[in-house]
Design an enzyme around this catalytic site. Structure first.
Site, PDB file in Angstrom:
ATOM      1  N   ASN A  94     -12.531   4.761   9.586  1.00  0.00           N
ATOM      2  CA  ASN A  94     -13.109   4.810   8.126  1.00  0.00           C
ATOM      3  C   ASN A  94     -14.237   3.854   7.980  1.00  0.00           C
ATOM      4  O   ASN A  94     -14.002   2.659   8.838  1.00  0.00           O
ATOM      5  CB  ASN A  94     -12.093   4.946   7.177  1.00  0.00           C
ATOM      6  N   ASN A 107      -1.939   1.257   7.159  1.00  0.00           N
ATOM      7  CA  ASN A 107      -0.549   1.126   6.389  1.00  0.00           C
ATOM      8  C   ASN A 107       0.175   2.917   6.428  1.00  0.00           C
ATOM      9  O   ASN A 107       1.312   2.778   6.541  1.00  0.00           O
ATOM     10  CB  ASN A 107      -0.673   0.682   4.981  1.00  0.00           C
ATOM     11  N   ASN A 161       0.795  -1.185   0.013  1.00  0.00           N
ATOM     12  CA  ASN A 161      -0.036  -0.144  -0.198  1.00  0.00           C
ATOM     13  C   ASN A 161       0.846   1.260  -0.127  1.00  0.00           C
ATOM     14  O   ASN A 161       1.596   1.392   1.002  1.00  0.00           O
ATOM     15  CB  ASN A 161      -0.739  -0.130   1.196  1.00  0.00           C
ATOM     16  N   HIS A 170     -16.180   0.202   6.776  1.00  0.00           N
ATOM     17  CA  HIS A 170     -15.630  -0.647   6.084  1.00  0.00           C
ATOM     18  C   HIS A 170     -17.048  -1.788   5.864  1.00  0.00           C
ATOM     19  O   HIS A 170     -17.700  -1.895   6.650  1.00  0.00           O
ATOM     20  CB  HIS A 170     -14.602  -1.511   6.824  1.00  0.00           C
ATOM     21  N   CYS A 207      -4.363  -2.979   2.973  1.00  0.00           N
ATOM     22  CA  CYS A 207      -5.268  -1.784   3.510  1.00  0.00           C
ATOM     23  C   CYS A 207      -5.021  -2.285   5.103  1.00  0.00           C
ATOM     24  O   CYS A 207      -5.788  -3.352   5.441  1.00  0.00           O
ATOM     25  CB  CYS A 207      -6.578  -1.902   2.942  1.00  0.00           C
ATOM     26  N   GLY A 208      -4.228  -1.390   5.814  1.00  0.00           N
ATOM     27  CA  GLY A 208      -4.247  -1.688   7.258  1.00  0.00           C
ATOM     28  C   GLY A 208      -5.166  -1.555   8.045  1.00  0.00           C
ATOM     29  O   GLY A 208      -5.749  -2.438   8.856  1.00  0.00           O
ATOM     30  N   ASN A 223      -6.693  10.413  -0.598  1.00  0.00           N
ATOM     31  CA  ASN A 223      -7.002   9.288  -1.654  1.00  0.00           C
ATOM     32  C   ASN A 223      -6.346   9.808  -2.910  1.00  0.00           C
ATOM     33  O   ASN A 223      -6.391  10.885  -3.203  1.00  0.00           O
ATOM     34  CB  ASN A 223      -8.344   8.943  -1.669  1.00  0.00           C
ATOM     35  N   GLY A 244      -8.468  -2.122   6.603  1.00  0.00           N
ATOM     36  CA  GLY A 244      -9.205  -3.207   6.207  1.00  0.00           C
ATOM     37  C   GLY A 244      -8.770  -4.494   6.722  1.00  0.00           C
ATOM     38  O   GLY A 244      -9.755  -5.646   6.888  1.00  0.00           O
ATOM     39  N   CYS A 295      -5.878   5.539   7.939  1.00  0.00           N
ATOM     40  CA  CYS A 295      -4.890   4.628   7.064  1.00  0.00           C
ATOM     41  C   CYS A 295      -3.962   3.975   7.852  1.00  0.00           C
ATOM     42  O   CYS A 295      -3.266   4.506   8.434  1.00  0.00           O
ATOM     43  CB  CYS A 295      -4.290   5.426   6.191  1.00  0.00           C
ATOM     44  N   GLU A 351     -10.690  -0.012  -2.113  1.00  0.00           N
ATOM     45  CA  GLU A 351     -10.630   0.997  -1.124  1.00  0.00           C
ATOM     46  C   GLU A 351     -11.390   2.337  -1.835  1.00  0.00           C
ATOM     47  O   GLU A 351     -11.105   2.706  -3.086  1.00  0.00           O
ATOM     48  CB  GLU A 351      -9.279   1.659  -0.881  1.00  0.00           C
ATOM     49  N   ARG A 352     -12.333   2.746  -1.056  1.00  0.00           N
ATOM     50  CA  ARG A 352     -12.957   4.137  -1.612  1.00  0.00           C
ATOM     51  C   ARG A 352     -11.915   5.130  -1.944  1.00  0.00           C
ATOM     52  O   ARG A 352     -11.085   5.482  -1.182  1.00  0.00           O
ATOM     53  CB  ARG A 352     -14.139   4.528  -0.680  1.00  0.00           C
ATOM     54  N   ASN A 380     -14.861   0.913   2.363  1.00  0.00           N
ATOM     55  CA  ASN A 380     -13.814   0.001   1.796  1.00  0.00           C
ATOM     56  C   ASN A 380     -14.517  -1.397   1.867  1.00  0.00           C
ATOM     57  O   ASN A 380     -14.893  -1.794   2.760  1.00  0.00           O
ATOM     58  CB  ASN A 380     -12.383   0.063   2.658  1.00  0.00           C
ATOM     59  N   GLN A 389      -2.299   6.724  -1.512  1.00  0.00           N
ATOM     60  CA  GLN A 389      -2.705   8.032  -0.882  1.00  0.00           C
ATOM     61  C   GLN A 389      -1.560   8.813  -0.671  1.00  0.00           C
ATOM     62  O   GLN A 389      -0.342   8.342  -0.732  1.00  0.00           O
ATOM     63  CB  GLN A 389      -3.094   7.505   0.749  1.00  0.00           C
TER      64      GLN A 389
END
Length: 278
Positions: free
Chosen positions: A160, A77, A13, A162, A220-221, A66, A223, A75, A211-212, A193, A46
């Site tokens: 965020n 990661n 990522n 999910h 995706c961390g 993003n 995620g 985020c 990811e959105r 996401n 990102q």
């Protein structure tokens, strides 16, 4: 505009990290989109900015955008890369624990070594209104109509939103359409996401995330945290889980509701550069 950046990634990522400790940078969405382009720009999922703290309890603040120029709240990661960037800049030492502020609130990070970071991601949020997700009451599972079929998902926020869906095959062709459809589903008013998780054992899963604002990513961390949290809440996995993503592996630790969730993984420098765009 000349803009110095560090290209970094966490399990694939990838990010452009910008030093804004001394001066505020006004980055418009078109500039971010141009930088994010993988053919004519820097290329990243990102963009991250390291800024002065906005309250007295945190050492620094970091902004997240993003690839399409839209802002993001968290985020996983990315925060590891911010911590590694701060360590290289002399702001953190190996073994140090510090609080830094994300757009979604404070995050505690611990430098395990120069390229490995543990992050306190907070407690997963399952209340629909706080995700946000359009549902009357919290539930372990929700049935959604997505692109002509009904699917079973978990919904959670890790700073965020999910949507998490368990699957038997991460390469199934239907995921190519379900990912974008879930990301923009009307039940998620701010988008989501979309994570597709394959359970291998109670301690080991595989994951792909759409990811959105960025599309399919190698990792995706948040995620990985969301997938583990949904499965843990259902009683399907143990308190420590290895999450394999296309770009690498993360370790997620969460004992369950009422406790905070921890993520451990790598943060890697790729190169330093200058953006000479408009």
């Amino acid at each position: 505009m000349t803009l110095r950046f560090s290209k970094m990634h966490g399990s694939g990522n990838d990010f452009a990290v910008i030093d804004s400790r001394d001066r505020a940078l006004a980055l418009n969405p078109s500039t971010i989109r141009a930088m994010a382009d993988r053919h004519t720009g820097v290329g990243f999922d990102q963009l991250l900015s390291v800024e002065p703290a906005r309250d007295g309890s945190s050492a620094f603040y970091y902004g997240i955008w993003n690839a399409d120029g839209s802002p993001s709240g968290q985020c996983g990661n990315g925060v590891r890369c911010v911590a590694a960037w701060l360590q290289r800049a002399g702001e953190l030492g190996i073994g140090d624990t510090v609080q830094i502020q994300s757009p979604s609130g404070p995050v505690v990070v611990r430098m395990v070594d120069a390229d490995r970071v543990t992050v306190d991601m907070g407690e997963p949020i399952f209340e629909p209104a706080r995700i946000p997700f359009n549902a009357s009451n919290p539930a372990d599972r929700y049935a959604l109509s997505v692109d002509g079929e009904t699917v079973d998902i978990g919904a959670v926020s890790m700073g965020n939103p999910h949507a998490v869906m368990t699957v038997d095959d991460l390469q199934a062709p239907r995921l190519a359409r379900l990912g974008p459809a879930l990301t923009s589903h009307a039940h998620f008013p701010e988008g989501a996401n979309a994570g597709f998780v394959q359970k291998l054992s109670t301690q080991h899963v595989r994951l792909r995330v759409h990811e959105r604002g960025s599309g399919w990513t190698l990792a995706c961390g948040t995620g990985a945290c969301a997938a583990m949290a949904v499965l843990r809440r259902r009683g399907e996995v143990d308190g420590q889980v290895r999450v394999d993503l296309p770009g690498g592996t993360l370790q997620i630790d969460w004992t369950g509701p009422g406790d905070r969730l921890w993520m451990t993984g790598p943060a890697t420098f790729v190169f330093e550069g200058e953006w000479l765009g408009d």
